[in-house]
Design a protein around this motif. Structure first.
Motif, PDB file in Angstrom:
ATOM      1  N   ARG A   4       6.798  -4.480 -13.099  1.00  0.00           N
ATOM      2  CA  ARG A   4       7.338  -3.120 -12.965  1.00  0.00           C
ATOM      3  C   ARG A   4       7.597  -2.719 -11.517  1.00  0.00           C
ATOM      4  O   ARG A   4       8.126  -1.638 -11.253  1.00  0.00           O
ATOM      5  CB  ARG A   4       6.395  -2.137 -13.634  1.00  0.00           C
ATOM      6  N   TRP A   5       7.201  -3.571 -10.571  1.00  0.00           N
ATOM      7  CA  TRP A   5       7.246  -3.229  -9.152  1.00  0.00           C
ATOM      8  C   TRP A   5       8.442  -3.839  -8.442  1.00  0.00           C
ATOM      9  O   TRP A   5       8.825  -4.972  -8.702  1.00  0.00           O
ATOM     10  CB  TRP A   5       5.961  -3.687  -8.472  1.00  0.00           C
ATOM     11  N   LEU A  35       8.397   0.490  -1.672  1.00  0.00           N
ATOM     12  CA  LEU A  35       7.779  -0.006  -2.892  1.00  0.00           C
ATOM     13  C   LEU A  35       7.983   1.033  -3.990  1.00  0.00           C
ATOM     14  O   LEU A  35       7.674   2.206  -3.798  1.00  0.00           O
ATOM     15  CB  LEU A  35       6.273  -0.234  -2.669  1.00  0.00           C
ATOM     16  N   PHE A  36       8.510   0.569  -5.122  1.00  0.00           N
ATOM     17  CA  PHE A  36       8.772   1.477  -6.238  1.00  0.00           C
ATOM     18  C   PHE A  36       8.152   0.951  -7.519  1.00  0.00           C
ATOM     19  O   PHE A  36       8.151  -0.245  -7.777  1.00  0.00           O
ATOM     20  CB  PHE A  36      10.284   1.646  -6.457  1.00  0.00           C
ATOM     21  N   ASP A  37       7.622   1.865  -8.334  1.00  0.00           N
ATOM     22  CA  ASP A  37       7.139   1.583  -9.678  1.00  0.00           C
ATOM     23  C   ASP A  37       8.301   1.945 -10.606  1.00  0.00           C
ATOM     24  O   ASP A  37       8.537   3.114 -10.887  1.00  0.00           O
ATOM     25  CB  ASP A  37       5.899   2.423  -9.987  1.00  0.00           C
ATOM     26  N   LEU A  50       3.130   3.241   1.450  1.00  0.00           N
ATOM     27  CA  LEU A  50       1.962   3.690   2.212  1.00  0.00           C
ATOM     28  C   LEU A  50       0.752   3.936   1.316  1.00  0.00           C
ATOM     29  O   LEU A  50      -0.382   3.836   1.777  1.00  0.00           O
ATOM     30  CB  LEU A  50       2.293   4.954   3.008  1.00  0.00           C
ATOM     31  N   ARG A  51       0.981   4.218   0.052  1.00  0.00           N
ATOM     32  CA  ARG A  51      -0.113   4.476  -0.885  1.00  0.00           C
ATOM     33  C   ARG A  51      -0.718   3.188  -1.454  1.00  0.00           C
ATOM     34  O   ARG A  51      -1.822   3.226  -1.982  1.00  0.00           O
ATOM     35  CB  ARG A  51       0.381   5.321  -2.062  1.00  0.00           C
ATOM     36  N   ASP A  52       0.035   2.082  -1.385  1.00  0.00           N
ATOM     37  CA  ASP A  52      -0.426   0.845  -2.009  1.00  0.00           C
ATOM     38  C   ASP A  52      -0.182  -0.358  -1.087  1.00  0.00           C
ATOM     39  O   ASP A  52       0.558  -1.277  -1.426  1.00  0.00           O
ATOM     40  CB  ASP A  52       0.295   0.655  -3.349  1.00  0.00           C
ATOM     41  N   PRO A  53      -0.821  -0.368   0.093  1.00  0.00           N
ATOM     42  CA  PRO A  53      -0.585  -1.455   1.045  1.00  0.00           C
ATOM     43  C   PRO A  53      -1.027  -2.821   0.515  1.00  0.00           C
ATOM     44  O   PRO A  53      -0.451  -3.842   0.899  1.00  0.00           O
ATOM     45  CB  PRO A  53      -1.394  -1.045   2.272  1.00  0.00           C
ATOM     46  N   GLU A  54      -2.003  -2.851  -0.385  1.00  0.00           N
ATOM     47  CA  GLU A  54      -2.439  -4.130  -0.945  1.00  0.00           C
ATOM     48  C   GLU A  54      -1.322  -4.760  -1.782  1.00  0.00           C
ATOM     49  O   GLU A  54      -1.087  -5.961  -1.712  1.00  0.00           O
ATOM     50  CB  GLU A  54      -3.700  -3.955  -1.793  1.00  0.00           C
ATOM     51  N   ARG A  55      -0.627  -3.956  -2.575  1.00  0.00           N
ATOM     52  CA  ARG A  55       0.480  -4.477  -3.387  1.00  0.00           C
ATOM     53  C   ARG A  55       1.619  -4.933  -2.482  1.00  0.00           C
ATOM     54  O   ARG A  55       2.247  -5.962  -2.720  1.00  0.00           O
ATOM     55  CB  ARG A  55       0.978  -3.429  -4.385  1.00  0.00           C
ATOM     56  N   VAL A  56       1.900  -4.168  -1.430  1.00  0.00           N
ATOM     57  CA  VAL A  56       2.934  -4.572  -0.469  1.00  0.00           C
ATOM     58  C   VAL A  56       2.581  -5.927   0.132  1.00  0.00           C
ATOM     59  O   VAL A  56       3.415  -6.829   0.196  1.00  0.00           O
ATOM     60  CB  VAL A  56       3.122  -3.513   0.644  1.00  0.00           C
ATOM     61  N   ALA A  57       1.325  -6.101   0.538  1.00  0.00           N
ATOM     62  CA  ALA A  57       0.897  -7.367   1.137  1.00  0.00           C
ATOM     63  C   ALA A  57       1.007  -8.516   0.136  1.00  0.00           C
ATOM     64  O   ALA A  57       1.476  -9.611   0.481  1.00  0.00           O
ATOM     65  CB  ALA A  57      -0.533  -7.242   1.653  1.00  0.00           C
ATOM     66  N   ALA A  58       0.585  -8.288  -1.098  1.00  0.00           N
ATOM     67  CA  ALA A  58       0.637  -9.340  -2.117  1.00  0.00           C
ATOM     68  C   ALA A  58       2.074  -9.727  -2.447  1.00  0.00           C
ATOM     69  O   ALA A  58       2.394 -10.921  -2.553  1.00  0.00           O
ATOM     70  CB  ALA A  58      -0.095  -8.883  -3.378  1.00  0.00           C
ATOM     71  N   PHE A  63       6.787 -13.372  -1.860  1.00  0.00           N
ATOM     72  CA  PHE A  63       8.160 -13.589  -1.402  1.00  0.00           C
ATOM     73  C   PHE A  63       8.206 -14.643  -0.300  1.00  0.00           C
ATOM     74  O   PHE A  63       9.041 -15.539  -0.307  1.00  0.00           O
ATOM     75  CB  PHE A  63       8.759 -12.268  -0.920  1.00  0.00           C
ATOM     76  N   ARG A  64       7.259 -14.564   0.616  1.00  0.00           N
ATOM     77  CA  ARG A  64       7.218 -15.532   1.721  1.00  0.00           C
ATOM     78  C   ARG A  64       7.028 -16.953   1.196  1.00  0.00           C
ATOM     79  O   ARG A  64       7.700 -17.879   1.647  1.00  0.00           O
ATOM     80  CB  ARG A  64       6.105 -15.172   2.699  1.00  0.00           C
TER      81      ARG A  64
END
Length: 88
Positions: A4-5, A35-37, A50-58, A63-64
């Motif tokens: 969903r992300w 980042l969008f749900d 900014l609310r979910d930096p862990e998801r951004v990092a994962a 992707f990397r």
């Protein structure tokens, strides 16, 4: 995308409308990614980076890994990706 992300490696609008570019986004205090749900926000109106930096990092790590496993001579292009940017 991951389920969903959706993670966009662009600041601001990511397009032709304001704010455009990393410098302008930084002036406005916006994060360098979006980042969008998509289930809760199909219009992509609320950036959750900014609310979910862990998801951004994962998602960035996922992707990397995918980018780095692709053979080819696109090294110059890959330098534009977020992990290749100098710390800001």
């Amino acid at each position: 995308r991951s389920g969903r992300w959706k993670l966009c490696f662009c600041p601001g609008s990511g397009g032709w409308s304001e704010p455009r570019g990393l410098a302008r986004a930084k002036e406005l205090g916006l994060p360098p990614v979006q980042l969008f749900d998509l289930e809760a926000d199909p219009a992509e109106a609320t950036n959750l980076a900014l609310r979910d930096p862990e998801r951004v990092a994962a998602m960035t790590a996922l992707f990397r890994r995918e980018v780095e496993r692709v053979p080819g001579d696109g090294a110059a292009w890959w330098k534009q990706l977020p992990w290749a940017r100098p710390a800001q």
